[in-house]
Design an enzyme around this catalytic site. Structure first.
Site, PDB file in Angstrom:
ATOM      1  N   ASP A   1      31.802  56.148  37.363  1.00  0.00           N
ATOM      2  CA  ASP A   1      31.709  56.402  38.799  1.00  0.00           C
ATOM      3  C   ASP A   1      32.562  57.601  39.203  1.00  0.00           C
ATOM      4  O   ASP A   1      33.340  58.128  38.409  1.00  0.00           O
ATOM      5  CB  ASP A   1      32.121  55.155  39.594  1.00  0.00           C
ATOM      6  CG  ASP A   1      33.391  54.484  39.046  1.00  0.00           C
ATOM      7  OD1 ASP A   1      34.190  55.173  38.381  1.00  0.00           O
ATOM      8  OD2 ASP A   1      33.574  53.284  39.284  1.00  0.00           O
TER       9      ASP A   1
ATOM     10  N   ASN B   1      38.496  42.302  43.451  1.00  0.00           N
ATOM     11  CA  ASN B   1      37.370  41.584  44.069  1.00  0.00           C
ATOM     12  C   ASN B   1      36.265  41.281  43.061  1.00  0.00           C
ATOM     13  O   ASN B   1      35.155  40.911  43.443  1.00  0.00           O
ATOM     14  CB  ASN B   1      36.811  42.379  45.258  1.00  0.00           C
ATOM     15  CG  ASN B   1      36.215  43.720  44.844  1.00  0.00           C
ATOM     16  OD1 ASN B   1      36.163  44.038  43.652  1.00  0.00           O
ATOM     17  ND2 ASN B   1      35.780  44.499  45.809  1.00  0.00           N
TER      18      ASN B   1
ATOM     19  N   HIS C   1      34.742  43.393  41.039  1.00  0.00           N
ATOM     20  CA  HIS C   1      33.716  44.424  40.806  1.00  0.00           C
ATOM     21  C   HIS C   1      33.846  45.051  39.421  1.00  0.00           C
ATOM     22  O   HIS C   1      34.915  45.103  38.840  1.00  0.00           O
ATOM     23  CB  HIS C   1      33.736  45.501  41.904  1.00  0.00           C
ATOM     24  CG  HIS C   1      34.906  46.445  41.871  1.00  0.00           C
ATOM     25  ND1 HIS C   1      35.213  47.275  42.933  1.00  0.00           N
ATOM     26  CD2 HIS C   1      35.829  46.722  40.916  1.00  0.00           C
ATOM     27  CE1 HIS C   1      36.258  48.006  42.617  1.00  0.00           C
ATOM     28  NE2 HIS C   1      36.667  47.690  41.417  1.00  0.00           N
TER      29      HIS C   1
ATOM     30  N   GLU D   1      30.441  46.677  44.365  1.00  0.00           N
ATOM     31  CA  GLU D   1      31.200  45.796  45.234  1.00  0.00           C
ATOM     32  C   GLU D   1      30.473  44.452  45.413  1.00  0.00           C
ATOM     33  O   GLU D   1      29.265  44.358  45.135  1.00  0.00           O
ATOM     34  CB  GLU D   1      31.378  46.484  46.588  1.00  0.00           C
ATOM     35  CG  GLU D   1      32.167  47.787  46.501  1.00  0.00           C
ATOM     36  CD  GLU D   1      33.642  47.572  46.245  1.00  0.00           C
ATOM     37  OE1 GLU D   1      33.998  47.111  45.134  1.00  0.00           O
ATOM     38  OE2 GLU D   1      34.454  47.861  47.134  1.00  0.00           O
TER      39      GLU D   1
END
Ligand code: PGA
Length: 264
Positions: free
Chosen positions: A67, A138, A140, A145
């Site tokens: 990313d 979280n 991910h 997400e």
């Protein structure tokens, strides 16, 4: 999923480097998928050491980064392009024409075509042999997400508030300075890799690790999609393993695996 629990961050990093080094030695023109973040820094350091001291050769390796922040030029100190140069590429003999990092400055109306082409480039390279991954607080993987489709491919993704807060440590602790979106490989893109290696260290990751490894398969924890992969390996330290219910079982199976490998 194979779960390997190491004593601490250093041991986790060494173990990850073992897998990557043996992949590159077995297949010198391997295609690696690479992450950024705090977690893989020790792994990159160990690979650099092996390049310098143990003739680990990256000359024929191709890489694809997971990313990049959207809106940051490659020259920005917090771009993942800079991160990769500083923490890895500038210290090994990789050829920059085989390095791929999404361009965070693609015009919005060109993003879809750009991301489709990124997928095409991975295919043309023969697919990713080994994808290294961190996991977010979280849950991910990449910047997929919570709520990201488990069938997602490379695309632009809005960053959640929790991720922007986590990442604000790299942006003078000012959440407003953290980009609002990123270009990221999708969950399905990640699952296409022949091997997925997920790293996690520290108590702050314990709950995400538990959800990814032992929780239900859900787009709310995109790391849980690794449960679908036929060759996914989690390498985590004891703190990151601390919430796992079946921790003793994972330790037992690794011990048995080592014994079996010794026996045959
Ligand atoms: P970290 O990030 O390695 O900086 O904790 C991991 C991630 O968000 O994927």
């Amino acid at each position: 999923m194979r779960v390997i629990i190491e004593k601490n961050y250093e041991k986790m990093s060494e173990k990850a480097a073992d897998f990557i080094a043996s992949q590159v030695r077995r297949k010198p023109n391997s295609v690696l998928g690479l992450p950024t973040g705090g977690t893989p820094i020790g792994t990159y350091k160990e690979l650099i050491r092996r390049y310098n001291e143990e003739n680990l050769d990256f000359a024929h390796v191709t890489t694809f980064n997971l990313d990049e922040y959207y809106g940051l030029p490659a020259s920005h100190p917090q771009s993942y392009y800079q991160y990769m140069k500083q923490n890895f590429f500038d210290h090994i003999n990789i050829s920059f024409n085989r390095v791929h990092i999404p361009n965070g400055m693609v015009r919005m109306d060109e993003v879809d075509a750009y991301c489709a082409n990124y997928e095409e480039l991975m295919k043309e390279a023969g697919g990713i042999d080994l994808q290294l991954l961190g996991i977010g607080g979280n849950g991910h993987i990449g910047f997929n997400e919570p709520g990201s489709s488990l069938g997602s491919r490379t695309r632009i993704k809005t960053l959640g508030q929790e991720t922007r807060k986590d990442d604000s440590r790299f942006f003078e602790n000012d959440i407003e300075k953290v980009p609002k979106a990123a270009l990221t490989m999708g969950v399905a893109t990640i699952l296409d890799a022949r091997t997925c290696l997920m790293l996690a260290s520290g108590k702050g990751k314990a709950e995400a690790v538990k959800q990814a490894i032992e929780g239900p398969l859900t787009s709310q924890t995109t790391g849980s999609a690794l449960q679908l992969h036929s060759h996914a390996i989690a390498i985590i330290d004891e703190d990151a393993a601390s919430a796992l219910e079946r921790k003793d079982y994972y330790i037992y199976t690794e011990k048995m695996r080592a014994e079996l490998e010794g026996d045959y």
